[in-house]
Design a protein around this motif. Structure first.
Motif, short mmCIF file in Angstrom:
data_model
loop_
_atom_site.label_atom_id
_atom_site.label_comp_id
_atom_site.label_asym_id
_atom_site.label_seq_id
_atom_site.Cartn_x
_atom_site.Cartn_y
_atom_site.Cartn_z
N GLY A 132 0.02 -10.37 8.38
CA GLY A 132 -0.76 -9.47 7.51
C GLY A 132 -0.33 -8.02 7.60
O GLY A 132 -0.94 -7.16 6.98
N ARG A 133 0.69 -7.73 8.39
CA ARG A 133 1.17 -6.35 8.47
C ARG A 133 2.67 -6.33 8.13
O ARG A 133 3.48 -6.94 8.82
CB ARG A 133 0.96 -5.82 9.89
N TYR A 134 2.98 -5.66 7.05
CA TYR A 134 4.36 -5.67 6.55
C TYR A 134 4.93 -4.26 6.52
O TYR A 134 4.20 -3.28 6.68
CB TYR A 134 4.38 -6.27 5.13
N ARG A 135 6.22 -4.20 6.27
CA ARG A 135 6.86 -2.88 6.14
C ARG A 135 6.93 -2.44 4.68
O ARG A 135 7.06 -1.28 4.39
CB ARG A 135 8.24 -2.91 6.78
N GLN A 136 6.89 -3.41 3.78
CA GLN A 136 6.62 -3.08 2.38
C GLN A 136 5.36 -3.87 2.02
O GLN A 136 5.32 -5.08 2.19
CB GLN A 136 7.75 -3.51 1.45
N PHE A 137 4.35 -3.18 1.57
CA PHE A 137 3.14 -3.87 1.13
C PHE A 137 2.59 -3.13 -0.07
O PHE A 137 3.01 -2.02 -0.37
CB PHE A 137 2.12 -3.99 2.26
N TYR A 138 1.68 -3.78 -0.76
CA TYR A 138 1.17 -3.21 -2.01
C TYR A 138 -0.23 -2.64 -1.80
O TYR A 138 -1.04 -3.21 -1.09
CB TYR A 138 1.13 -4.28 -3.10
N GLN A 139 -0.45 -1.52 -2.43
CA GLN A 139 -1.79 -0.94 -2.40
C GLN A 139 -2.33 -0.76 -3.81
O GLN A 139 -1.59 -0.42 -4.74
CB GLN A 139 -1.77 0.42 -1.70
N ILE A 140 -3.63 -1.03 -3.92
CA ILE A 140 -4.37 -0.67 -5.14
C ILE A 140 -4.94 0.70 -4.82
O ILE A 140 -5.67 0.84 -3.84
CB ILE A 140 -5.53 -1.66 -5.38
N VAL A 268 -12.34 7.49 11.42
CA VAL A 268 -11.85 8.87 11.28
C VAL A 268 -10.61 8.93 10.41
O VAL A 268 -10.16 10.00 10.04
CB VAL A 268 -11.56 9.50 12.67
N ARG A 269 -10.03 7.76 10.09
CA ARG A 269 -8.83 7.66 9.27
C ARG A 269 -7.67 8.37 9.98
O ARG A 269 -7.85 9.34 10.68
CB ARG A 269 -9.03 8.25 7.87
N GLY A 270 -6.48 7.85 9.78
CA GLY A 270 -5.35 8.37 10.56
C GLY A 270 -4.65 9.58 9.95
O GLY A 270 -3.75 10.12 10.54
N ALA A 296 -9.17 -3.52 8.41
CA ALA A 296 -9.87 -3.12 7.19
C ALA A 296 -9.14 -3.68 5.97
O ALA A 296 -7.93 -3.83 5.99
CB ALA A 296 -9.90 -1.60 7.12
N ILE A 297 -9.90 -4.00 4.93
CA ILE A 297 -9.26 -4.40 3.67
C ILE A 297 -8.85 -3.14 2.92
O ILE A 297 -7.83 -3.11 2.25
CB ILE A 297 -10.21 -5.18 2.71
N SER A 298 -9.70 -2.13 3.01
CA SER A 298 -9.39 -0.90 2.28
C SER A 298 -9.97 0.29 3.04
O SER A 298 -10.83 0.12 3.90
CB SER A 298 -9.99 -0.95 0.88
N GLY A 299 -9.48 1.44 2.70
CA GLY A 299 -10.01 2.64 3.34
C GLY A 299 -9.75 3.84 2.47
O GLY A 299 -8.91 3.81 1.56
N GLY A 300 -10.49 4.89 2.75
CA GLY A 300 -10.26 6.10 1.96
C GLY A 300 -11.22 7.19 2.36
O GLY A 300 -11.91 7.09 3.39
N PHE A 321 -9.21 5.96 -2.54
CA PHE A 321 -9.18 4.82 -1.62
C PHE A 321 -7.96 3.96 -1.91
O PHE A 321 -7.39 4.01 -3.01
CB PHE A 321 -10.47 3.99 -1.68
N ALA A 322 -7.58 3.18 -0.90
CA ALA A 322 -6.47 2.24 -1.08
C ALA A 322 -6.86 0.88 -0.51
O ALA A 322 -7.39 0.79 0.61
CB ALA A 322 -5.22 2.76 -0.37
N ILE A 323 -6.59 -0.15 -1.31
CA ILE A 323 -6.85 -1.53 -0.87
C ILE A 323 -5.48 -2.17 -0.61
O ILE A 323 -4.57 -2.03 -1.41
CB ILE A 323 -7.55 -2.35 -1.98
N GLY A 324 -5.36 -2.90 0.50
CA GLY A 324 -4.10 -3.60 0.78
C GLY A 324 -4.12 -4.95 0.07
O GLY A 324 -4.97 -5.80 0.35
P1 AMP Z 1 -4.47 2.81 5.17
O1 AMP Z 1 -3.98 3.81 4.19
O2 AMP Z 1 -3.62 2.70 6.40
O3 AMP Z 1 -5.92 2.91 5.47
O4 AMP Z 1 -4.29 1.42 4.43
C1 AMP Z 1 -5.14 0.97 3.42
C2 AMP Z 1 -5.08 -0.52 3.38
O5 AMP Z 1 -3.72 -0.95 3.22
C3 AMP Z 1 -5.51 -1.18 4.68
O6 AMP Z 1 -6.90 -1.33 4.73
C4 AMP Z 1 -4.80 -2.51 4.60
O7 AMP Z 1 -5.50 -3.41 3.78
C5 AMP Z 1 -3.50 -2.16 3.93
N1 AMP Z 1 -2.42 -1.98 4.92
C6 AMP Z 1 -2.20 -0.91 5.72
N2 AMP Z 1 -1.09 -1.08 6.47
C7 AMP Z 1 -0.58 -2.29 6.11
C8 AMP Z 1 0.58 -3.03 6.49
N3 AMP Z 1 1.47 -2.58 7.38
N4 AMP Z 1 0.78 -4.26 5.91
C9 AMP Z 1 -0.08 -4.74 4.98
N5 AMP Z 1 -1.17 -4.07 4.57
C10 AMP Z 1 -1.42 -2.87 5.12
#
Ligand code: AMP
Length: 444
Positions: A132-140, A268-270, A296-300, A321-324
């Motif tokens: 579930g953690r990739y180096r290329q992933f998609y965000q909404i 606190v978000r990174g 988290a599924i999403s954060g913002g 916000f961004a959803i993975g």
């Molecule tokens: P972030 O901006 O780090 O809060 O990321 C927002 C969302 O993107 C997270 O809640 C995850 O669903 C997804 N996400 C973040 N890092 C990764 C990753 N390395 N691989 C896949 N999904 C990710």
């Protein structure tokens, strides 16, 4: 001249395979992606967001100035390089900086405010790959630029809440405030005081963070740091009047919208730019389910200072916000949420013989233009192979075009459930099919 042919370079093992942390999205997963793309477009339109697709590559300076040079994402995880023109460029590790750059660069400050933008796009982080953690992933990614009002914070949370609900996912928001430049330094000092005597038990990263980014100690995943964070003073008790009022109003709006939430002082978000509201959505899992329970599924959150820091107008409030997407799909699968069945294929066209095969492409196109969902198996000659695919696809009718039918300008129409076959005039075939399909659909 006899030029020697160039020697073929030997490929190293693994050289032609996927890079670590990268993923092919294969055909058997596309239904999930299609569902999500459609839902997101539908929600964006309902809530009045317009699509903006920034490029994948941006100047590295953009992320240093926004995401922050001391954030993990920029410091450790960015794919940066010097391009052929000597520019320092990076594959975007997140979308907010690009959306803000575009807002400023295209003078969107002159549009009616706030400007609501969204996209669904790949981002890149050189993180340690794992499930579930990739180096290329998609965000909404959804952003509202040009409003500081708490109701917008609540609406951003509402979009995610209703989107997850619509997809059949159980998820809840955890919410916090990370204050503003008025109250944050005082709170960070409180944290430093709290950690002062416990410093030696912190992990190495947190020891370094204590001076330059004390807030991050609160969301460290190391066991010892987590235990210490439990007793730390909370930001919500130490907000300035303006931040406190803003936060209370956000909660009031969430209450009014009947959106459940949990207060969590460790959100606190990174990234560097957040002010006031910060939130993350976590899945609510059933017994035995552990897929992504930590993640988290999403954060913002709100970033009221970023636009002016990037050269835009002072006082331009904003939130996003961004959803993975990959994580969302993992959860959909883990919670056994099934995808609506794809559109039924109505008709199969089987061909026998060279001249029939030549007509098949044209005939299929005519059928598709007339609105039929039609398939064929053009590279197979055997009728039984074609019919067996037709039944696998579950089509209602198969058209069979052979030598004889070509000469007579007819076609065989086979009802797949009864096996009955009729000869019909090729000119009337669409009419005959419609009649039969309508009858079948009417009977349902
Ligand atoms: P972030 O901006 O780090 O809060 O990321 C927002 C969302 O993107 C997270 O809640 C995850 O669903 C997804 N996400 C973040 N890092 C990764 C990753 N390395 N691989 C896949 N999904 C990710």
């Amino acid at each position: 001249m006899n030029k020697k042919p160039e020697k073929k370079e030997k490929t190293k093992k693994g050289e032609l395979q996927l890079l670590r942390g990268m993923k092919d999205i294969l055909p058997n997963e596309q239904d999930y992606w299609e569902l999500i793309r459609n839902k997101v477009a539908q929600f964006a339109s309902l809530y009045g967001y317009e699509r903006l697709d920034p490029p994948v590559l941006e100047s590295t300076a953009l992320f240093l100035r926004s995401t922050g040079k001391y954030s993990d994402v920029v410091e450790k995880e960015m794919f940066s390089f010097i391009d052929k023109g000597g520019d320092n460029v990076s594959l975007r590790p997140e979308l907010t900086p690009s959306m803000c750059r575009a807002y400023i660069e295209h003078g969107m400050v002159n549009l009616p405010q706030p400007v609501k933008l969204y996209t669904l796009a790949p981002v890149f982080r050189h993180d340690k790959p794992q499930a579930g953690r990739y180096r290329q992933f998609y965000q909404i990614d959804f952003e509202v630029i040009g409003s500081s009002r708490p109701v917008i914070d609540a609406e951003m949370i509402a979009i995610q809440y209703f989107l997850y609900k619509d997809l059949g996912l159980q998820a809840q928001v955890q919410i916090n405030s990370v204050g503003c430049p008025h109250c944050r330094p005082t709170y960070e000092n409180l944290l430093r005081e709290y950690y002062h005597t416990k410093k030696r038990n912190l992990c190495e990263t947190c020891k370094k963070r204590l001076q330059r980014n004390a807030l991050r100690l609160l969301d460290c995943k190391e066991e010892a740091c987590r235990e210490m964070a439990e007793g730390a003073p909370q930001f919500l008790d130490n907000l300035c009047e303006e931040c406190r009022e803003h936060f209370v109003k956000v909660l009031e709006h969430l209450d009014a919208a009947e959106i459940p939430y949990t207060l969590n002082s460790h959100i606190v978000r990174g990234l560097d730019y957040y002010t006031k509201t910060a939130f993350e959505f976590y899945p609510i899992l059933g017994e035995g389910e552990k897929e992504g329970s930590q993640s988290a599924i999403s954060g913002g959150g709100r970033y009221d200072l970023l636009i002016s820091e990037l050269g835009g107008r002072e006082g331009t409030g904003a939130i996003g916000f961004a959803i993975g997407v990959e994580r969302l799909i993992l959860l959909l699968k883990a919670q056994q949420i099934t995808i609506p069945a794809p559109k039924q294929i109505d008709i199969f066209l089987a061909q026998v013989g060279e001249s029939a095969r030549k007509q098949a492409i044209r005939l299929l196109e005519e059928l598709r233009k007339a609105g039929f969902n039609a398939r064929a198996l053009l590279d197979k000659e055997s009728l039984s192979a074609q019919l067996s695919l037709a039944s696998k696809l579950g089509v209602k009718f198969t058209l069979i075009l052979g030598q004889k039918e070509m000469l007579d300008k007819t076609i065989l129409l086979r009802d797949m459930s009864s096996g009955a076959q009729e000869i019909v005039d090729v000119k009337k075939v669409q009419h005959e099919l419609s009649k039969r399909l309508d009858k079948l659909n009417g009977e349902k």
